[in-house]
Design a protein around this motif. Sequence first.
Motif, short mmCIF file in Angstrom:
data_model
loop_
_atom_site.label_atom_id
_atom_site.label_comp_id
_atom_site.label_asym_id
_atom_site.label_seq_id
_atom_site.Cartn_x
_atom_site.Cartn_y
_atom_site.Cartn_z
N GLU A 76 0.83 -1.20 0.00
CA GLU A 76 0.00 0.00 0.00
C GLU A 76 0.87 1.26 0.00
O GLU A 76 0.58 2.23 -0.72
CB GLU A 76 -0.92 0.00 1.22
N LEU A 103 2.30 1.73 -3.45
CA LEU A 103 1.29 2.21 -4.39
C LEU A 103 1.09 3.71 -4.25
O LEU A 103 0.87 4.42 -5.26
CB LEU A 103 -0.03 1.47 -4.18
N GLN A 115 2.72 6.16 -7.24
CA GLN A 115 1.49 6.12 -8.02
C GLN A 115 1.61 6.84 -9.36
O GLN A 115 0.98 6.43 -10.35
CB GLN A 115 0.33 6.72 -7.22
N TYR A 150 -1.48 -2.19 -11.47
CA TYR A 150 -0.94 -2.51 -10.15
C TYR A 150 -1.97 -2.24 -9.07
O TYR A 150 -2.21 -3.07 -8.19
CB TYR A 150 0.33 -1.69 -9.87
N ARG A 151 -2.59 -1.06 -9.11
CA ARG A 151 -3.61 -0.72 -8.13
C ARG A 151 -4.83 -1.63 -8.27
O ARG A 151 -5.40 -2.09 -7.28
CB ARG A 151 -4.00 0.74 -8.29
N ASP A 152 -5.22 -1.91 -9.52
CA ASP A 152 -6.39 -2.77 -9.73
C ASP A 152 -6.14 -4.16 -9.14
O ASP A 152 -7.02 -4.75 -8.49
CB ASP A 152 -6.71 -2.89 -11.22
N TYR A 161 -4.05 -4.97 -6.74
CA TYR A 161 -4.02 -4.91 -5.28
C TYR A 161 -5.42 -4.82 -4.70
O TYR A 161 -5.73 -5.47 -3.69
CB TYR A 161 -3.18 -3.74 -4.77
N ASP A 162 -6.27 -4.02 -5.30
CA ASP A 162 -7.64 -3.89 -4.78
C ASP A 162 -8.37 -5.23 -4.81
O ASP A 162 -9.09 -5.60 -3.87
CB ASP A 162 -8.41 -2.86 -5.59
N VAL A 183 -2.20 6.94 -11.42
CA VAL A 183 -3.16 6.20 -10.62
C VAL A 183 -3.92 7.18 -9.76
O VAL A 183 -3.37 8.16 -9.27
CB VAL A 183 -2.44 5.17 -9.72
N PRO A 240 -5.24 7.00 -3.49
CA PRO A 240 -5.24 5.68 -2.85
C PRO A 240 -6.59 5.40 -2.21
O PRO A 240 -7.21 6.27 -1.60
CB PRO A 240 -4.14 5.83 -1.77
#
Length: 237
Positions: free
Chosen positions: A144, A147, A151, A158-160, A162-163, A226, A229
């Motif tokens: 986190e 990210l 970002q 990457y964020r997708d 992780y979510d 991105v 957060p």
Amino acid sequence: MAGEESAHQDPGTLTEEQAERMLAGMNEVIRAGEEMRKLRTEMIKLFAGFGWTQDRIAQLTDMSQPAVSKQVTKYRTGDPLPPTNLSLDQHDEHWLEGRLWGLAEEISETFYETARCTRYVNAIARGKKRFTPQNVDELRRLVEEDLMLHQAEMPGSYRDAYDQISRGLDIPTKATTTASASVRRALAHQIQRDRLRGDALGGRADRSAASAGTGAPAVAGGGSVVGAPRRSCRRAR
């Protein structure tokens, strides 16, 4: 002076504390090696189930063909393994842990000098960190942070990823396979990394095509910005 010399003389033997410190690192390496050998054996069964030849498995595993044949023979005398689901979208805990590991490793390699998760990823690779609930939560926290920190340079994938992983770890489902936890993690780890790399290559190709058509320069660093957060939820203990 004589007193100082006697204080630093060779005692002739190691203390138990010295031996414990010396052997701790050795034991970690040995344990990690044993776990990797066990994992490799399980992967040989998986490859044989895919229908791969023993010669090809021997090349991939860096083993002799007779050694592979011995493992395959053991596998064939037991109950056959059910078909292996290699879809990335699976929600059991061990699969999600492998995906998290793969994502963290990609972040570490992409931003090696500044990634917060690098030391943790290296510790996992050396067998110094296991996938306990506490260690998984710590790895989530470090990912986190990365990210947020990187970002502007990271692809949105990457964020997708992780979510999806984070939501699944908050409420994991039971695995519907007989494969071991280590095999599940190893498969998910590799498939997640391949997916992220494929997304990154596809994104660069799309930007290059758009740039060629409009004359606008492609985005540096290979990433779209991105968004802010998102709040993460910790798994209830």
